[in-house]
Design an enzyme around this catalytic site. Structure first.
Site, short mmCIF file in Angstrom:
data_model
loop_
_atom_site.label_atom_id
_atom_site.label_comp_id
_atom_site.label_asym_id
_atom_site.label_seq_id
_atom_site.Cartn_x
_atom_site.Cartn_y
_atom_site.Cartn_z
N GLY A 67 -5.54 -2.81 1.09
CA GLY A 67 -4.71 -2.02 2.01
C GLY A 67 -3.78 -1.10 1.24
O GLY A 67 -3.62 0.09 1.56
N ASP A 90 5.24 -3.75 -5.73
CA ASP A 90 5.61 -5.04 -5.14
C ASP A 90 6.41 -4.72 -3.89
O ASP A 90 7.35 -3.92 -3.91
CB ASP A 90 6.41 -5.90 -6.10
CG ASP A 90 6.36 -7.35 -5.62
OD1 ASP A 90 5.29 -7.97 -5.69
OD2 ASP A 90 7.40 -7.87 -5.14
N HIS A 110 8.02 2.76 3.37
CA HIS A 110 8.66 2.31 2.13
C HIS A 110 7.84 2.76 0.91
O HIS A 110 8.38 3.23 -0.08
CB HIS A 110 8.82 0.80 2.18
CG HIS A 110 7.56 0.05 2.56
ND1 HIS A 110 6.80 0.39 3.65
CD2 HIS A 110 6.91 -0.99 1.98
CE1 HIS A 110 5.75 -0.43 3.73
NE2 HIS A 110 5.80 -1.27 2.73
N ARG A 111 6.52 2.62 1.01
CA ARG A 111 5.64 2.99 -0.11
C ARG A 111 5.66 4.52 -0.31
O ARG A 111 5.76 5.01 -1.43
CB ARG A 111 4.22 2.49 0.20
CG ARG A 111 3.21 2.69 -0.91
CD ARG A 111 1.99 1.79 -0.70
NE ARG A 111 2.39 0.39 -0.74
CZ ARG A 111 2.48 -0.41 0.35
NH1 ARG A 111 2.16 0.05 1.54
NH2 ARG A 111 2.88 -1.65 0.22
#
Ligand code: ITT
Length: 191
Positions: free
Chosen positions: A12, A69, A176-177
């Site tokens: 993903g 992470d 966020h990514r």
């Protein structure tokens, strides 16, 4: 086309990196695809674990590696599952969704935050870390089929649908990514 090693075994995440990297003319190849071993994530923070994964993949491959992470921090659970998000959901995401929704309902506290730490490890051992977050609320019930992980129960602020309903076109702009990645891309392009 240039290629960059993404220190992940999560398909993903890899899919999202492929989309984020495409405009830079960079292709993503993952540690999973290369059969590289996974390190133990023994860090106490997103940033520490991203650094462990990036350095591990860089040393195993001899190439620059980018690690992610990330996780979901739920206010009603005092920030859990956080860095343990993968383990908390592993094997049975629907059950994890129900635990989170029940906690939010019991506390009448629906706020949540996705956090992503990206770490780029260079072959000389130097690293650079970028953090992105997206704030929102837990959905009253899981909904939608896009994305991965907790996407069916997270509604980002400014929207009334989950990431899994909104799909990649919206998520890759505001997640966020995407936010951590924008900082990395700006640095790589010398902005
Ligand atoms: P790698 O360590 O191999 O990259 P992982 O999935 O174990 O894969 P993490 O330890 O960073 O990676 O855990 C991230 C977990 O947080 C992920 O498995 C999801 O459960 C959740 N998560 C992170 N970003 C997410 C997103 O954009 N959408 C939904 N869930 C997400």
């Amino acid at each position: 086309m240039k290629r960059i090693l993404i220190a992940t075994h999560n398909p993903g995440k890899l899919k999202e990196f492929a989309v984020l990297l495409a405009p830079l003319g960079v292709e993503a190849i993952s540690a999973g695809q290369l059969g590289l071993p996974e390190p133990e994530e023994t860090g106490a923070s997103f940033a520490a674990n991203a650094r462990i994964k990036a350095l591990h993949a860089m040393r195993a491959s001899g190439q620059m590696a980018l690690a992610d992470d990330s996780g979901l921090c739920v206010a009603a659970l005092n920030g859990a599952p956080g860095i343990l998000s993968s383990r908390y959901g592993a094997g049975d995401y629907p059950a994890a969704f129900q635990r989170i929704i029940a906690a939010a309902q019991a506390a009448n506290e629906w706020r949540a935050r996705f956090v992503c730490a990206l770490c780029l490890a260079h072959p000389d051992g130097t690293t650079a870390t970028y953090i992105g977050q997206s704030d929102g609320v837990i959905a009253p019930a899981p909904s939608g089929g896009a994305g991965f992980g907790y996407d069916p129960i997270f509604i980002p602020f400014g929207h009334d649908k989950t990431y899994a309903e909104l799909g990649a076109a919206v998520k890759d702009q505001i997640s966020h990514r995407a936010r951590a990645f924008a900082q990395l891309a700006a640095r790589l392009q010398g902005k």
